[in-house]
Design a protein around this motif. Structure first.
Motif, PDB file in Angstrom:
ATOM      1  N   PHE A 176       0.842  -1.185   0.000  1.00 43.45           N
ATOM      2  CA  PHE A 176       0.000   0.000   0.000  1.00 43.45           C
ATOM      3  C   PHE A 176       0.878   1.235   0.000  1.00 43.45           C
ATOM      4  O   PHE A 176       2.040   1.204   0.374  1.00 43.45           O
ATOM      5  CB  PHE A 176      -0.983   0.031   1.181  1.00 43.45           C
ATOM      6  N   ARG A 177       0.310   2.295  -0.481  1.00 47.05           N
ATOM      7  CA  ARG A 177       0.988   3.583  -0.415  1.00 47.05           C
ATOM      8  C   ARG A 177      -0.002   4.603   0.141  1.00 47.05           C
ATOM      9  O   ARG A 177      -1.213   4.473  -0.070  1.00 47.05           O
ATOM     10  CB  ARG A 177       1.550   4.012  -1.758  1.00 47.05           C
ATOM     11  N   LEU A 178       0.530   5.571   0.840  1.00 47.08           N
ATOM     12  CA  LEU A 178      -0.268   6.656   1.371  1.00 47.08           C
ATOM     13  C   LEU A 178       0.057   7.883   0.551  1.00 47.08           C
ATOM     14  O   LEU A 178       1.227   8.248   0.403  1.00 47.08           O
ATOM     15  CB  LEU A 178       0.077   6.898   2.851  1.00 47.08           C
ATOM     16  N   THR A 179      -0.964   8.493  -0.026  1.00 50.81           N
ATOM     17  CA  THR A 179      -0.759   9.691  -0.825  1.00 50.81           C
ATOM     18  C   THR A 179      -1.459  10.871  -0.167  1.00 50.81           C
ATOM     19  O   THR A 179      -2.522  10.728   0.436  1.00 50.81           O
ATOM     20  CB  THR A 179      -1.277   9.520  -2.267  1.00 50.81           C
ATOM     21  N   ALA A 180      -0.849  12.036  -0.265  1.00 53.48           N
ATOM     22  CA  ALA A 180      -1.435  13.273   0.249  1.00 53.48           C
ATOM     23  C   ALA A 180      -2.528  13.737  -0.708  1.00 53.48           C
ATOM     24  O   ALA A 180      -2.656  13.219  -1.835  1.00 53.48           O
ATOM     25  CB  ALA A 180      -0.356  14.341   0.383  1.00 53.48           C
ATOM     26  N   ALA A 181      -3.295  14.729  -0.288  1.00 59.90           N
ATOM     27  CA  ALA A 181      -4.392  15.246  -1.106  1.00 59.90           C
ATOM     28  C   ALA A 181      -3.912  15.744  -2.465  1.00 59.90           C
ATOM     29  O   ALA A 181      -4.642  15.644  -3.451  1.00 59.90           O
ATOM     30  CB  ALA A 181      -5.118  16.357  -0.356  1.00 59.90           C
ATOM     31  N   ASP A 182      -2.665  16.229  -2.539  1.00 61.62           N
ATOM     32  CA  ASP A 182      -2.141  16.719  -3.817  1.00 61.62           C
ATOM     33  C   ASP A 182      -1.525  15.621  -4.676  1.00 61.62           C
ATOM     34  O   ASP A 182      -0.959  15.879  -5.728  1.00 61.62           O
ATOM     35  CB  ASP A 182      -1.127  17.838  -3.586  1.00 61.62           C
ATOM     36  N   GLY A 183      -1.592  14.365  -4.201  1.00 60.27           N
ATOM     37  CA  GLY A 183      -1.074  13.241  -4.969  1.00 60.27           C
ATOM     38  C   GLY A 183       0.345  12.840  -4.624  1.00 60.27           C
ATOM     39  O   GLY A 183       0.857  11.847  -5.136  1.00 60.27           O
ATOM     40  N   THR A 184       1.011  13.588  -3.761  1.00 58.12           N
ATOM     41  CA  THR A 184       2.368  13.252  -3.347  1.00 58.12           C
ATOM     42  C   THR A 184       2.368  11.950  -2.555  1.00 58.12           C
ATOM     43  O   THR A 184       1.571  11.774  -1.642  1.00 58.12           O
ATOM     44  CB  THR A 184       2.944  14.373  -2.456  1.00 58.12           C
ATOM     45  N   VAL A 185       3.244  11.027  -2.922  1.00 56.82           N
ATOM     46  CA  VAL A 185       3.369   9.772  -2.178  1.00 56.82           C
ATOM     47  C   VAL A 185       4.102  10.073  -0.874  1.00 56.82           C
ATOM     48  O   VAL A 185       5.237  10.552  -0.875  1.00 56.82           O
ATOM     49  CB  VAL A 185       4.119   8.701  -2.994  1.00 56.82           C
ATOM     50  N   VAL A 186       3.438   9.787   0.234  1.00 50.36           N
ATOM     51  CA  VAL A 186       3.987  10.068   1.553  1.00 50.36           C
ATOM     52  C   VAL A 186       4.693   8.849   2.133  1.00 50.36           C
ATOM     53  O   VAL A 186       5.716   8.967   2.799  1.00 50.36           O
ATOM     54  CB  VAL A 186       2.860  10.539   2.507  1.00 50.36           C
ATOM     55  N   ALA A 187       4.149   7.661   1.877  1.00 48.84           N
ATOM     56  CA  ALA A 187       4.738   6.433   2.423  1.00 48.84           C
ATOM     57  C   ALA A 187       4.395   5.255   1.525  1.00 48.84           C
ATOM     58  O   ALA A 187       3.340   5.234   0.890  1.00 48.84           O
ATOM     59  CB  ALA A 187       4.213   6.175   3.831  1.00 48.84           C
ATOM     60  N   VAL A 188       5.299   4.275   1.492  1.00 52.10           N
ATOM     61  CA  VAL A 188       5.087   3.029   0.756  1.00 52.10           C
ATOM     62  C   VAL A 188       5.411   1.884   1.709  1.00 52.10           C
ATOM     63  O   VAL A 188       6.441   1.894   2.383  1.00 52.10           O
ATOM     64  CB  VAL A 188       5.976   2.941  -0.497  1.00 52.10           C
ATOM     65  N   SER A 189       4.531   0.910   1.764  1.00 47.41           N
ATOM     66  CA  SER A 189       4.703  -0.214   2.686  1.00 47.41           C
ATOM     67  C   SER A 189       5.660  -1.260   2.123  1.00 47.41           C
ATOM     68  O   SER A 189       5.968  -1.250   0.927  1.00 47.41           O
ATOM     69  CB  SER A 189       3.351  -0.888   2.927  1.00 47.41           C
ATOM     70  N   PRO A 190       6.061  -2.197   2.962  1.00 43.98           N
ATOM     71  CA  PRO A 190       6.740  -3.379   2.441  1.00 43.98           C
ATOM     72  C   PRO A 190       5.719  -4.265   1.726  1.00 43.98           C
ATOM     73  O   PRO A 190       4.519  -3.972   1.739  1.00 43.98           O
ATOM     74  CB  PRO A 190       7.275  -4.067   3.704  1.00 43.98           C
ATOM     75  N   LEU A 191       6.173  -5.358   1.133  1.00 49.05           N
ATOM     76  CA  LEU A 191       5.265  -6.269   0.429  1.00 49.05           C
ATOM     77  C   LEU A 191       4.536  -7.179   1.412  1.00 49.05           C
ATOM     78  O   LEU A 191       5.096  -7.601   2.424  1.00 49.05           O
ATOM     79  CB  LEU A 191       6.039  -7.115  -0.567  1.00 49.05           C
ATOM     80  N   PHE A 192       3.293  -7.469   1.091  1.00 51.64           N
ATOM     81  CA  PHE A 192       2.453  -8.386   1.860  1.00 51.64           C
ATOM     82  C   PHE A 192       2.035  -9.531   0.951  1.00 51.64           C
ATOM     83  O   PHE A 192       1.947  -9.368  -0.262  1.00 51.64           O
ATOM     84  CB  PHE A 192       1.200  -7.665   2.380  1.00 51.64           C
ATOM     85  N   SER A 193       1.725 -10.684   1.551  1.00 54.03           N
ATOM     86  CA  SER A 193       1.373 -11.861   0.758  1.00 54.03           C
ATOM     87  C   SER A 193      -0.108 -11.910   0.389  1.00 54.03           C
ATOM     88  O   SER A 193      -0.512 -12.754  -0.407  1.00 54.03           O
ATOM     89  CB  SER A 193       1.752 -13.138   1.513  1.00 54.03           C
ATOM     90  N   SER A 194      -0.918 -11.011   0.945  1.00 56.80           N
ATOM     91  CA  SER A 194      -2.346 -10.994   0.613  1.00 56.80           C
ATOM     92  C   SER A 194      -2.900  -9.586   0.767  1.00 56.80           C
ATOM     93  O   SER A 194      -2.310  -8.751   1.468  1.00 56.80           O
ATOM     94  CB  SER A 194      -3.124 -11.947   1.531  1.00 56.80           C
TER      95      SER A 194
END
Length: 86
Positions: free
Chosen positions: A16-34
């Motif tokens: 998953f990634r968290l994006t700000a209201a302006d579309g800026t990527v704030v955080a990206v998670s590690p990989l998950f299996s599901s």
């Protein structure tokens, strides 16, 4: 408000990634299996982010006692006051 987006990476990996209201990527998670695991990760971020402490391990910024603690941890719900870049 920010948006959590779940995306697929390969056949059986999700992140998953968290994006700000302006579309800026704030955080990206590690990989998950599901997708279920990725959703659980989002819930964990939601539960911990609001009350989490900021810990500066960089060693480049010193805090005064008015903005935080001597150990580099800021009190929750206070905006970090970083010194201006040189």
């Amino acid at each position: 408000a920010g948006i959590f987006e779940i995306a697929q990476a390969g056949d059986k990996a999700y992140f998953f990634r968290l994006t700000a209201a302006d579309g800026t990527v704030v955080a990206v998670s590690p990989l998950f299996s599901s997708i279920k695991s990725a959703a659980a990760g989002i819930n964990a971020v939601r539960e911990n982010a609001a009350t989490g402490l900021v810990v500066d391990h960089s060693g480049t910024h010193r805090r005064s006692t008015s903005t935080g603690r001597e150990d580099g941890r800021l009190l929750p719900h206070r905006e970090a006051e970083w010194p201006a870049e040189a």
